[in-house]
Scaffold this motif. Structure first.
Motif, short mmCIF file in Angstrom:
data_model
loop_
_atom_site.label_atom_id
_atom_site.label_comp_id
_atom_site.label_asym_id
_atom_site.label_seq_id
_atom_site.Cartn_x
_atom_site.Cartn_y
_atom_site.Cartn_z
N TYR A 1 -24.41 95.27 -31.92
CA TYR A 1 -23.11 94.94 -31.60
C TYR A 1 -22.32 93.75 -32.00
N TRP A 2 -21.09 93.67 -32.19
CA TRP A 2 -20.41 92.47 -32.83
C TRP A 2 -19.27 92.43 -31.68
N ILE A 3 -19.29 91.79 -30.71
CA ILE A 3 -18.45 91.48 -29.70
C ILE A 3 -17.36 90.37 -30.06
N GLN A 4 -16.15 90.79 -30.24
CA GLN A 4 -15.36 89.77 -30.65
C GLN A 4 -14.00 89.54 -29.97
N ALA A 5 -13.66 88.49 -29.22
CA ALA A 5 -12.53 87.96 -28.55
C ALA A 5 -12.49 86.55 -28.67
N LYS B 1 -28.25 88.83 -43.98
CA LYS B 1 -29.14 89.70 -44.13
C LYS B 1 -29.91 90.01 -42.99
N THR B 2 -30.25 88.76 -42.13
CA THR B 2 -31.05 88.69 -40.77
C THR B 2 -30.38 89.93 -39.79
N LEU B 3 -29.00 89.71 -39.72
CA LEU B 3 -28.10 90.62 -38.93
C LEU B 3 -28.53 91.97 -39.27
N LYS C 1 -32.45 101.30 -36.82
CA LYS C 1 -32.19 102.57 -37.37
C LYS C 1 -33.12 103.23 -38.34
N VAL C 2 -33.62 102.55 -39.26
CA VAL C 2 -34.50 102.71 -40.18
C VAL C 2 -36.03 102.88 -39.70
N HIS C 3 -36.60 101.85 -38.96
CA HIS C 3 -37.88 101.86 -38.57
C HIS C 3 -37.78 102.47 -36.89
N ASN C 4 -36.60 102.82 -36.57
CA ASN C 4 -36.56 103.39 -35.05
C ASN C 4 -37.33 102.45 -33.85
N LEU C 5 -37.06 101.30 -34.07
CA LEU C 5 -37.56 100.18 -33.03
C LEU C 5 -36.69 99.98 -32.02
N PRO C 6 -37.13 100.03 -30.73
CA PRO C 6 -36.09 99.86 -29.46
C PRO C 6 -35.65 98.33 -29.28
N ILE C 7 -34.63 97.91 -30.10
CA ILE C 7 -34.27 96.94 -30.34
C ILE C 7 -32.59 96.64 -30.25
N TRP C 8 -32.18 96.15 -29.42
CA TRP C 8 -30.61 96.15 -29.14
C TRP C 8 -30.06 94.52 -29.40
N THR C 9 -29.21 94.58 -30.43
CA THR C 9 -28.86 93.15 -30.93
C THR C 9 -27.41 93.08 -30.53
N ARG D 1 -24.67 99.44 -38.34
CA ARG D 1 -25.14 98.08 -38.14
C ARG D 1 -24.64 97.41 -36.78
N LEU D 2 -23.89 96.50 -36.94
CA LEU D 2 -23.39 95.78 -35.78
C LEU D 2 -21.90 96.56 -35.37
N LYS D 3 -21.84 97.31 -34.42
CA LYS D 3 -20.62 98.09 -34.05
C LYS D 3 -19.59 97.12 -33.55
N LEU D 4 -18.46 97.09 -33.86
CA LEU D 4 -17.32 96.42 -33.40
C LEU D 4 -16.79 96.35 -32.18
#
Length: 703
Positions: free
Chosen positions: A90-94, A324-326, A335-343, A367-370
């Motif tokens: 997620y990309w939280i913007q404000a 690239k890291t993000l 998404k690809v490796h199906n790991l339970p990580i929330w960024t 990727r990063l949902k706005l």
């Protein structure tokens, strides 16, 4: 009017209507508000969340985002179902201070899986009448299952990146990769929670690095380390040559992993260095998540605050690597490796779009949902109002509405419902305040101003709405270090020094007057200037007309004055301010209606303004007009002397009566009597000799 007066007197004081908290937290560094006791080691080790963060948080404005992410975190994790991944970025913007850090702290506190804070959420939502289907409490069972049995729950790691990026002046680590900052934070949190200094690099990478890069440099150090009783029991001592040979011969995968873990401790604990391994971020970060899962955690919540400021001044290569890291975290791992990580990344601004980089590269649902925050202004006001006061007796507000409706026009224009919603604040005052605090940190500084002013009103049992000028002193004196973004303290009083100095000049001038309208109405005049000053620094440059000034200052002309009388009063006051103060200027709208605004920067003396001021004064003063007439009748010359020259302002002009007119002395001194003069004239062929003089018949009659 007796009955009306009694009605007005029935207004309850603020302390009888509102409840105000003694303190309000401000989340500047999110790490300090996730774990209890200001991020204490004991709280982090025990996974104890900060309850105050949950108590003060307003769920409503961000419910959609919380429902989205908590549904994913609470969902069962099935590694084999790669077509249904639960990880997400997620990309939280404000803007500054709009509650991003508080939101992140709240999310992290809930993710620790503490039943007590989830019960706080349930109580908040029940009190708000929230239905079960939309309630975020519905995810508690899923979160609790993450800690059932041998599971340790969600591993939470947070990092505020301000002061870490390439733009941070004087930092020796400004060239670090984003992945390295993440690894540092993960390592620290794992060490606190598990007591283990786990290797965050794949074992083969560490082993290969040592053999290919550091063998000659660190052979002697490694020899001592492998036989150091501070790190190994005596039966676990190992000869350095056997250790190196076993790695080179690639004995078994298990041995190489064991060797890699020993080398991690060698680098990290013994040498106290972070090995720099030229490897793909994906390999390293995937290993990190798998290591955390291997320790019994159910998933990883990674929170990165102030990331846009971090990336803003990075060079091109750094930005490419950061992005690239993000993408690896939010897409490849989740998404690809199906790991339970929330960024979750929080930012003040969008990343600049560049060819192949930036927003197009990282902002997307996979990727990063706005997630834009507080796009609706109503959400902003709901947050600040609910945090500074609780209305205990809304039925008492009606009399306030009646009182102000009878004297000013704005209450009826917004209606009683909105009047009640913003009580005890004047809505336009909060609009100006929000614009002003863009200079600082928006919500958090606005909340501070409102809270302190309302506390003062309640202490003094006030019975007036909080007007913009009542927020003036708090606004001028407030100082803060907003999330570490700036090197020094920020305050309107110092940041807008020239404008504030202009205000002080205006205030001192008004306080020094000994006569006139501004002397009689000194307090209202100063409150008007304060109001115009705050509108100026809020960048509201169109100015205020008489009605708007009356509605903003809200001090009535007389207790029984009507709205029309108050508007006329403030129009007259604004005219006096314009005439007396060069900093107050008059402008006209399309309908030719006068508006007044503060113009702090005045370059020298404006001759036209000074002339108009003198003319306006003379037109209203009969004594001055008489003095001027007498002076003109006696005009011979008008010499002005300076250090550089003498100049006759009369030029070649003289009065026909200069030799007989009474001399008009300085203002306040009676003119000298006229001198009779003998004059000879030729009339009808004859020479006539006579006396000529000038007399004031009105004065003669009066005497």
């Amino acid at each position: 009017m007796g009955a009306v007066d009694n009605l007005f007197a029935a207004r309850k004081s603020m302390d009888e209507i509102c409840i105000v908290p003694d303190k309000i937290i401000s989340v500047y560094s999110l790490e300090k508000h996730i774990w209890a006791d200001s991020n204490s080691v004991e709280a982090r080790k025990g996974r104890l969340p900060e309850e105050q963060t949950v108590k003060e948080f307003q769920i409503g404005p961000v419910r959609s985002f919380l429902n989205d992410i908590l549904a994913k975190i609470a969902a069962p994790y099935k590694p084999e179902k790669k077509d249904h991944p639960i990880g997400q970025g997620y990309w939280i913007q404000a803007e500054f201070g709009s509650g991003k850090s508080h939101l992140l702290s709240f999310l992290a506190a809930l993710s620790l899986g503490n039943e007590q804070v989830w019960q706080l959420v349930q109580a908040k939502e029940t009190a708000a009448g929230q239905g079960k289907r939309e309630s975020i409490y519905q995810f508690w069972e899923g979160m609790r299952s993450k800690s059932a049995g041998a599971k340790k729950g969600i591993f939470v790691v947070a990092r505020t990146l301000v002061g870490s990026g390439g733009g941070a002046v004087g930092l020796s680590d400004k060239g670090k990769r984003l992945s390295e900052y993440i690894l540092e934070s993960v390592k620290d949190q794992l060490l606190i929670e598990t007591g283990k200094n786990l290797s965050l690099y794949p074992a083969e990478l560490l082993a290969d690095r040592f053999i290919s890069v550091d063998l000659d440099r660190y052979r002697k150090d490694l020899k001592k380390f492998l036989k150091d009783p501070a790190y190994f029991a005596e039966d676990a001592f190992e000869d350095v040559e056997d250790f190196i040979k076993s790695i080179q011969q690639n004995k078994t995968p298990e041995y190489k992993r064991s060797a890699g873990n020993k080398l991690w401790r060698f680098y990290n604990e013994y040498l106290k260095v972070q090995p720099q391994i030229p490897a793909e971020n994906e390999d390293i970060l995937k290993h990190v998540v798998e290591t955390i899962l291997g320790e019994g955690y159910a998933g990883v919540l990674l929170i990165l605050d102030e990331i846009s400021l971090f990336m803003k001044d990075r060079d091109e290569d750094q930005r490419v690597d950061d992005e690239k890291t993000l993408v690896v975290l939010a897409n490849r791992l989740a998404k690809v490796h199906n790991l339970p990580i929330w960024t979750v990344c929080a930012a003040q601004q969008a990343i600049e779009a560049k060819p192949g980089l930036g927003v197009k590269n990282i902002i997307a649902d996979d990727r990063l949902k706005l997630v834009p925050l507080l796009q609706n202004s109503k959400d902003y006001y709901d947050i600040v109002l609910s945090r500074v006061r609780k209305i205990e007796h809304p039925e008492y507000i009606h009399n306030y509405y009646l009182h102000y409706s009878n004297q000013f026009t704005w209450p009826k224009s917004i209606g009683e419902d909105e009047f009640t919603h913003f009580f005890p604040f004047h809505k336009p005052a909060l609009e100006v305040l929000r614009d002003i605090t863009h200079e600082l940190t928006t919500a958090r500084s606005a909340i501070h101003f409102m809270h302190q002013t309302l506390k003062h009103q309640i202490k003094n049992k006030g019975r007036e709405l909080i007007r913009l000028w009542e927020l003036f002193d708090e606004t001028m004196e407030y100082e803060e270090d907003p999330s570490g973004t700036y090197a020094g303290l920020v305050a309107i009083k110092t940041k807008r020094e020239s404008e504030y100095r202009a205000y002080v000049i205006c205030r001192n001038h008004i306080e020094g007057l000994t006569k006139g309208t501004l002397k009689v109405h000194r307090d209202k005049a100063i409150r008007t200037v304060q109001t115009l000053f705050l509108y100026h620094i809020a960048h509201k440059m169109k100015g205020l007309n008489g009605e708007e000034i009356a509605n903003a200052v809200m001090i009535e002309r007389q207790p029984d004055a009507t709205p029309e009388e108050n508007i006329q009063h403030y129009e007259s006051l604004a005219e006096s301010l314009k005439s007396e103060l060069p900093q107050i200027v008059e402008i006209f709208d399309d309908a030719k209606i006068s508006h007044y605004r503060l113009e702090p920067v005045v370059m020298g003396i404006d001759p036209n303004r000074e002339f108009q001021k003198a003319r306006d004064e003379a037109e209203g003063n009969e004594a001055t007009q008489n003095w001027a007439r007498e002076r003109l009748l006696a005009l011979d010359d008008w010499t002005v002397k300076t250090r550089h020259m003498n100049i006759n302002l009369a030029g070649d002009h003289k009065s026909l009566f200069y030799d007989i007119a009474p001399f008009a002395g300085p203002d306040g001194i009676a003119p000298l009597p006229s001198i009779a003069t003998t004059m000879e004239v030729k009339w009808l062929g004859r020479q006539i000799l006579g006396t000529i003089a000038m007399r004031d018949f009105t004065q003669m009659v009066a005497s």
